[in-house]
Design an enzyme around this catalytic site. Sequence first.
Site, PDB file in Angstrom:
ATOM      1  N   HIS A 157       0.786  -1.170   0.102  1.00 18.90           N
ATOM      2  CA  HIS A 157      -0.108  -0.006   0.139  1.00 18.90           C
ATOM      3  C   HIS A 157       0.818   1.352  -0.185  1.00 18.90           C
ATOM      4  O   HIS A 157       2.175   1.226   0.282  1.00 18.90           O
ATOM      5  CB  HIS A 157      -1.043  -0.029   1.064  1.00 18.90           C
ATOM      6  CG  HIS A 157      -0.417  -0.123   2.518  1.00 18.90           C
ATOM      7  ND1 HIS A 157       0.288  -1.351   2.967  1.00 18.90           N
ATOM      8  CD2 HIS A 157      -0.209   0.589   3.462  1.00 18.90           C
ATOM      9  CE1 HIS A 157       0.851  -1.126   4.125  1.00 18.90           C
ATOM     10  NE2 HIS A 157       0.615   0.263   4.493  1.00 18.90           N
ATOM     11  N   VAL A 158       0.498   2.185  -0.335  1.00 19.76           N
ATOM     12  CA  VAL A 158       1.162   3.683  -0.793  1.00 19.76           C
ATOM     13  C   VAL A 158       0.213   4.715   0.055  1.00 19.76           C
ATOM     14  O   VAL A 158      -1.014   4.989   0.031  1.00 19.76           O
ATOM     15  CB  VAL A 158       1.309   4.053  -2.211  1.00 19.76           C
ATOM     16  CG1 VAL A 158       1.918   5.134  -2.272  1.00 19.76           C
ATOM     17  CG2 VAL A 158       2.103   2.825  -2.813  1.00 19.76           C
TER      18      VAL A 158
END
Length: 217
Positions: A157-158
């Site tokens: 995830h970012v």
Amino acid sequence: MFAIPEIKTTVVYPATEKHLQKYLRQEVYLIQETGEDYKNVTLPFIQSQSFSIQWVYNILEKKAEADRVVYENPDPASGFVLIPDLKWDQKQLDDLYLIAICHCRGIKSLRDLTAEHLPLLRNIAQEGKDAVVKRFGTPGSQLRVYLHYQPSYYHLHVHFTALSYDAPGCSVERAHLLSDVIDNLELDSQYYQKRTLTFALRADEPLLKKFQEAGRV
């Protein structure tokens, strides 16, 4: 009349022992993890733990938080879902905070990334910024877009945060700018398998004990 300054607090209920430990002041240790350390210490630790990420899959499959999705690229290999982080109330832009969660399963962290994942990372970088400016009016030049290492959960995830916001985990020993990650993988597909990565661990974290047992702290 005096203006009362705004105070923002976080209430965790019900609070487990894990929550309490998270917010207690503890000693912190800096770890320098080589590629071999990851293979011999970190990866076996991750594989030995029962980290549940079913809640992530529920989001990706629209079984949870479907009404909170800001943007989605549905491609199973290079797509992602962009949702507001639960810490952000979506009412003020000063502490804007969104998370891009990739559809592709099996990418645990930065360590798993190779040049094969560049289409995914480029999509997150460009389409994520486009979605934020369209929905919230904040341009890409005012966003901090980064990955954590170690991450708080092992599904890639970012983080998208307002550049002016001193977000938790945006310090140099944990955050890796997505633009830098893309550049590094363009130079060397195996960059994150070989590079020594530095991160901090609290005294009560089980992974620290594993590094201590291996004589790496």
